[in-house]
Motif scaffolding. Structure first.
Motif, mmCIF file in Angstrom:
data_model
loop_
_atom_site.group_PDB
_atom_site.id
_atom_site.type_symbol
_atom_site.label_atom_id
_atom_site.label_comp_id
_atom_site.label_asym_id
_atom_site.label_seq_id
_atom_site.Cartn_x
_atom_site.Cartn_y
_atom_site.Cartn_z
ATOM 1 N N GLN A 134 -51.034 -44.465 -55.550
ATOM 2 C CA GLN A 134 -52.367 -43.939 -55.861
ATOM 3 C C GLN A 134 -53.069 -44.748 -56.953
ATOM 4 O O GLN A 134 -54.288 -44.912 -56.927
ATOM 5 C CB GLN A 134 -52.256 -42.474 -56.298
ATOM 6 C CG GLN A 134 -51.837 -41.527 -55.191
ATOM 7 C CD GLN A 134 -51.544 -40.125 -55.715
ATOM 8 O OE1 GLN A 134 -51.816 -39.807 -56.868
ATOM 9 N NE2 GLN A 134 -50.975 -39.280 -54.859
ATOM 10 N N GLU A 149 -45.121 -41.959 -54.947
ATOM 11 C CA GLU A 149 -46.435 -41.752 -54.314
ATOM 12 C C GLU A 149 -47.551 -41.980 -55.328
ATOM 13 O O GLU A 149 -48.608 -42.523 -54.988
ATOM 14 C CB GLU A 149 -46.500 -40.342 -53.740
ATOM 15 C CG GLU A 149 -45.595 -40.142 -52.527
ATOM 16 C CD GLU A 149 -45.513 -38.687 -52.079
ATOM 17 O OE1 GLU A 149 -46.183 -37.834 -52.729
ATOM 18 O OE2 GLU A 149 -44.791 -38.397 -51.102
ATOM 19 N N ARG A 150 -47.297 -41.579 -56.566
ATOM 20 C CA ARG A 150 -48.292 -41.774 -57.613
ATOM 21 C C ARG A 150 -48.515 -43.260 -57.889
ATOM 22 O O ARG A 150 -49.649 -43.676 -58.159
ATOM 23 C CB ARG A 150 -47.835 -41.061 -58.896
ATOM 24 C CG ARG A 150 -48.762 -41.243 -60.102
ATOM 25 C CD ARG A 150 -50.143 -40.662 -59.863
ATOM 26 N NE ARG A 150 -51.010 -40.868 -61.022
ATOM 27 C CZ ARG A 150 -52.310 -40.643 -61.040
ATOM 28 N NH1 ARG A 150 -52.907 -40.176 -59.947
ATOM 29 N NH2 ARG A 150 -53.022 -40.868 -62.122
#
Length: 336
Positions: A205, A201-202
């Motif tokens: 981002q 998920e990072r």
């Protein structure tokens, strides 16, 4: 009918008993541990069809028993000579013959341990597998050339090993008889587990793909020696990518060469290869090593900086610069 005097019979019985006791004591003495204080592990491979005598000779050659005959007698007395099972076993010299025989009869095969250091390449891992007698390094490398179980692994035709970067550096327990494919699958599966959902998920981002993060992490792994430098080095690489500057990572040249050359020449930086980040802008086609979590996290949480250059001193600490002029000054100071 011949009658044997009771006195003679008693003497013979006593003599046989004494001989049996002496023989038992002799065998017991030979069956004791070779070294009651040694905990050093010795691995022995027992092949199918080996006799107790052959196994005894093998154990004697490895310094694990004092006498082959004692091994055969103990095996015979306990009815285990026909039950010794093939496989890879681990023994220590503080084990008695009875303990060794019990282990062989129960089929308590060994698990060999292998530790993959952070930053090792597929080639280095293959050599380590050979050194640990876990498999054929050529077969391991051939499997690595055609092993892409996860979609985020590189499919770039210029990639040497699609699996490079996705073998997780860790300590593994390898069971007896594990194939090269099973070993490789175990290590790649471990990477897929440790590269967590939060990490994935990072990556979204920060606007990178999973593959891009691992490529950058592999560069950080090979460049950094000090943990505190890792996120700054990652920040420098990301800045250079933003400014469309070649990454100019010495580690990529060393990957092309196949060994860590301390001092690169101008000719080295001119080698034609898709991995040459002096000649080609952007990321190399794939990771150049298998990074650990520290380097992966350094990319995911890189330092927000204006630095565009770095150079390492002899102690492994990096000196960072914003301009090329500052960088030249840093190089001069480091060389002093």
């Amino acid at each position: 009918m011949i009658t044997i005097p009771q006195k003679i019979t008693t003497k013979w019985i006593l003599l046989v008993a004494i001989i049996a006791i002496l023989l038992g004591s002799f065998v017991y003495g030979l069956a004791k541990p070779v070294n009651s204080t040694s905990k050093d592990t010795t691995y022995v491979s027992i092949k199918s069809g080996m006799t107790a005598d052959t196994i005894g000779n093998l154990l004697y050659e490895q310094g694990l028993i004092k006498n082959v005959l004692a091994f055969r007698i103990v095996s015979k007395i306990h009815g285990l000579d026909s039950k010794l099972k093939a496989g890879d076993y681990s023994f220590t010299k503080d084990m008695s013959v009875m303990q060794i025989v019990d282990k062989l009869a129960s089929g308590e095969t060994a698990q060999k341990q292998i530790t993959i250091p952070e930053g090792y390449t597929v080639d280095q891992i293959a050599l380590l597998i050979k050194e640990k007698q876990l498999g054929d390094p050529i077969k391991f490398k051939n499997l690595a050339r055609n092993f892409t179980p996860y979609s985020y692994m590189s499919a770039n035709s210029a990639t040497v090993y699609p699996v490079e970067g996705y073998i997780f550096p860790d300590t593994y327990e390898i069971g007896s008889g594990a194939s090269e494919e099973e070993i490789l699958t175990m290590m790649v599966t471990e990477f897929d587990k440790r590269f967590s959902q939060g990490m994935r998920e990072r990556t979204e981002q920060i606007g990178l793909s999973n593959r891009e993060v691992i490529i950058l992490a592999s560069l950080v792994e090979k460049e950094a020696r000090i943990d505190s430098d890792r996120p700054i080095i990652a920040g420098v690489f990301l800045n250079r990518l933003k400014h469309s500057m070649p990454l100019q990572s010495c580690a990529t040249i060393q990957y092309i060469l196949g060994y860590p050359k301390p001092e690169l020449s101008i000719q080295d930086t001119e080698i034609e290869s898709a991995y040459n980040t002096y000649l080609h802008s952007g990321l190399p086609p794939g990771p150049i090593a298998n990074p650990g979590l520290a380097s992966i996290n350094a990319v995911l949480y890189s330092t927000d900086t204006d630095y565009l250059y770095f150079v390492a001193d002899k102690q492994g600490y990096h000196h960072f610069s914003k301009t090329y002029e500052e960088h030249l000054t840093a190089i001069e100071q480091v060389q002093k």
